[in-house]
Design a protein around this motif. Sequence first.
Motif, PDB file in Angstrom:
ATOM      1  N   PRO A  39       0.668  -1.302  -0.123  1.00 33.46           N
ATOM      2  CA  PRO A  39       0.038  -0.055  -0.064  1.00 33.46           C
ATOM      3  C   PRO A  39       0.657   1.252   0.014  1.00 33.46           C
TER       4      PRO A  39
ATOM      5  N   ARG B 277      10.837  -1.613   0.762  1.00 34.99           N
ATOM      6  CA  ARG B 277      11.273  -2.415  -0.416  1.00 34.99           C
ATOM      7  C   ARG B 277      10.979  -1.861  -1.726  1.00 34.99           C
ATOM      8  N   THR B 278       9.783  -1.056  -1.539  1.00 39.61           N
ATOM      9  CA  THR B 278       9.128  -0.296  -2.899  1.00 39.61           C
ATOM     10  C   THR B 278      10.165   0.624  -3.255  1.00 39.61           C
TER      11      THR B 278
END
Length: 187
Positions: free
Chosen positions: A20, A41-42
């Motif tokens: 999200p 991580r995004t």
Amino acid sequence: VILEGIMTTLNRDGTTNISPMGPVVDEAITTLRLRPYKTSRTYENLVRTGQGIFHVIDDPQLLARATIDRFDDPPEFIPATAVEGNILADACRWLALRVETIDDLTERATVDCQIVDRGRLRDFWGWNRARHAVLEAAILATRVLLIPADEIRRQYSQLQVLVDKTAGERERQAFELLREYVEEHLQ
Ligand SMILES: Cc1cc2nc3c(=O)[nH]c(=O)nc-3n(C[C@H](O)[C@H](O)[C@H](O)COP(=O)(O)O)c2cc1C
């Protein structure tokens, strides 16, 4: 304005990361600025690959499961063509992104993206208070180590009222998944 949704990015091993995220967009969604924490991580994937896909979603279970990273069955994907990556088949709309600039001087980076492709898979189902409660519960779940336990429990019991009033099975299960996760992870 912030638009809450889900980002998919490609991990180093070729798997898809689902998280999200709430990018800053203009009303017509012609520009998109992500604000990922540099620990996420995004962020790592955006820096490495320079691309990703943002999804407008309405399924409370998808939101809850992406938040706590607990999928019983892996979500269905559609391969993107304009960027390397995977589109969530259950999204209402998606935007394929290429990173233009990254400002990483602060804890939360600013990642400005160009929208290189977009698509619509289905209608947005609509609102109810329980779905809104699931969204708030999801945000709280990602802050479980930052907010005092009492405060998290207090907010969850307020949100529970909205779920009890308006939820169907999908909202109820999504809220329950988040509540269980929060109880397991509270300090
Ligand atoms: C609705 C919603 C919006 C969010 N927006 C952001 C955001 O804009 N930036 C961010 O760093 N984290 C945001 N989060 C928290 C991340 O989803 C969370 O930190 C997640 O663990 C990051 O996953 P990743 O490490 O796989 O990228 C948001 C969470 C929710 C539920």
